[in-house]
Design a protein around this motif. Structure first.
Motif, PDB file in Angstrom:
ATOM      1  N   GLU A  80       0.831  -1.202   0.000  1.00 55.71           N
ATOM      2  CA  GLU A  80       0.000   0.000   0.000  1.00 55.71           C
ATOM      3  C   GLU A  80       0.865   1.252   0.000  1.00 55.71           C
ATOM      4  O   GLU A  80       0.608   2.207  -0.739  1.00 55.71           O
ATOM      5  CB  GLU A  80      -0.929   0.002   1.212  1.00 55.71           C
ATOM      6  N   THR A  82       4.029   1.609  -0.980  1.00 58.43           N
ATOM      7  CA  THR A  82       4.752   1.781  -2.242  1.00 58.43           C
ATOM      8  C   THR A  82       3.825   2.272  -3.343  1.00 58.43           C
ATOM      9  O   THR A  82       4.228   3.077  -4.188  1.00 58.43           O
ATOM     10  CB  THR A  82       5.433   0.464  -2.676  1.00 58.43           C
ATOM     11  N   ASP A  83       2.565   1.811  -3.332  1.00 53.97           N
ATOM     12  CA  ASP A  83       1.594   2.309  -4.303  1.00 53.97           C
ATOM     13  C   ASP A  83       1.326   3.792  -4.087  1.00 53.97           C
ATOM     14  O   ASP A  83       1.246   4.564  -5.041  1.00 53.97           O
ATOM     15  CB  ASP A  83       0.287   1.517  -4.222  1.00 53.97           C
ATOM     16  N   LYS A  84       1.193   4.212  -2.830  1.00 52.07           N
ATOM     17  CA  LYS A  84       0.985   5.632  -2.523  1.00 52.07           C
ATOM     18  C   LYS A  84       2.185   6.463  -2.963  1.00 52.07           C
ATOM     19  O   LYS A  84       2.032   7.552  -3.515  1.00 52.07           O
ATOM     20  CB  LYS A  84       0.770   5.826  -1.017  1.00 52.07           C
ATOM     21  N   ALA A  86       4.377   5.726  -5.310  1.00 56.24           N
ATOM     22  CA  ALA A  86       4.427   5.765  -6.772  1.00 56.24           C
ATOM     23  C   ALA A  86       3.400   6.756  -7.315  1.00 56.24           C
ATOM     24  O   ALA A  86       3.680   7.489  -8.271  1.00 56.24           O
ATOM     25  CB  ALA A  86       4.177   4.377  -7.339  1.00 56.24           C
ATOM     26  N   ALA A  87       2.215   6.793  -6.723  1.00 52.20           N
ATOM     27  CA  ALA A  87       1.194   7.741  -7.158  1.00 52.20           C
ATOM     28  C   ALA A  87       1.623   9.175  -6.876  1.00 52.20           C
ATOM     29  O   ALA A  87       1.397  10.076  -7.681  1.00 52.20           O
ATOM     30  CB  ALA A  87      -0.132   7.435  -6.471  1.00 52.20           C
ATOM     31  N   ALA A  88       2.268   9.391  -5.750  1.00 53.68           N
ATOM     32  CA  ALA A  88       2.730  10.738  -5.406  1.00 53.68           C
ATOM     33  C   ALA A  88       3.859  11.174  -6.337  1.00 53.68           C
ATOM     34  O   ALA A  88       3.937  12.342  -6.735  1.00 53.68           O
ATOM     35  CB  ALA A  88       3.200  10.780  -3.958  1.00 53.68           C
ATOM     36  N   LYS A  89       4.733  10.261  -6.721  1.00 54.52           N
ATOM     37  CA  LYS A  89       5.821  10.598  -7.643  1.00 54.52           C
ATOM     38  C   LYS A  89       5.287  10.916  -9.021  1.00 54.52           C
ATOM     39  O   LYS A  89       5.834  11.753  -9.729  1.00 54.52           O
ATOM     40  CB  LYS A  89       6.826   9.448  -7.725  1.00 54.52           C
ATOM     41  N   ALA A  90       4.236  10.217  -9.426  1.00 55.62           N
ATOM     42  CA  ALA A  90       3.657  10.461 -10.748  1.00 55.62           C
ATOM     43  C   ALA A  90       3.039  11.851 -10.822  1.00 55.62           C
ATOM     44  O   ALA A  90       3.020  12.468 -11.886  1.00 55.62           O
ATOM     45  CB  ALA A  90       2.615   9.404 -11.065  1.00 55.62           C
ATOM     46  N   GLN A  91       2.561  12.373  -9.711  1.00 58.65           N
ATOM     47  CA  GLN A  91       1.925  13.682  -9.700  1.00 58.65           C
ATOM     48  C   GLN A  91       2.914  14.830  -9.519  1.00 58.65           C
ATOM     49  O   GLN A  91       2.580  15.967  -9.777  1.00 58.65           O
ATOM     50  CB  GLN A  91       0.880  13.735  -8.586  1.00 58.65           C
TER      51      GLN A  91
END
Length: 168
Positions: A80, A82-84, A86-91
């Motif tokens: 969970e 790492t998914d958060k 990765a989502a924060a890095k994408a933004q």
């Protein structure tokens, strides 16, 4: 028989003392003491306190995990997070590229070979001999300035020597 009289007295005395000690231990074991309370006589809090001296005690409604359950829960949380991340890095907007800055401190009484070694370790130059010849060509063997020297970006050998000889 009178010849072994001392042995017979010793054996008799030993048997009598052993019987007395055995009788004393059996009387002591049957007497109720403060530490040998029966489980039925204890209230739940006192029983819990006594058991906590030797065991881990948990409440009946407290959830206790096995090692496999704990490992699974930890793996789930890690996924969970790492998914958060990765989502924060994408933004995130792309970062501005920074200039590579290297700061070197030249100590008093350092000779040219020691400074060359310092520059090789910092990654500014790759060839010590080329640095020594460039330094000698500019007459800087005795003109090395003591103190901090800042190098920004990629610098060539001549810029390194000029920076080291000029006062900052």
């Amino acid at each position: 028989m009178f010849k072994n009289r001392s042995y017979m007295l010793g054996i008799g005395t030993g048997i009598i003392v052993g019987a007395l000690l055995l009788q004393l231990m059996s009387v002591r074991a049957s007497a109720p003491g403060p530490s040998s309370l029966a489980l039925e006589e204890m209230d739940p809090t006192k029983l819990k306190e006594e058991a906590a001296k030797y065991y881990q005690v948990f409440d009946k409604n407290a959830k206790v995990y096995t090692q496999t359950e704990l490992d699974a829960a930890v793996q789930k949380k890690v996924k969970e997070e790492t998914d958060k991340l990765a989502a924060a890095k994408a933004q995130e907007p792309p970062k501005v590229e920074t200039v590579n800055r290297t700061v070197i401190y030249v100590q008093p009484n350092l000779d040219a070979t020691a400074v060359a070694e310092l520059l090789v370790k910092s990654g500014l130059i790759t060839d010590r001999k080329a640095f020594a010849t460039e330094l000698q060509k500019q007459g800087g063997n005795t003109k090395l300035q003591v103190g901090f020297h800042v190098f920004e970006g990629q610098v060539d050998m001549q810029q390194v020597v000029t920076n080291l000889i000029t006062a900052q």
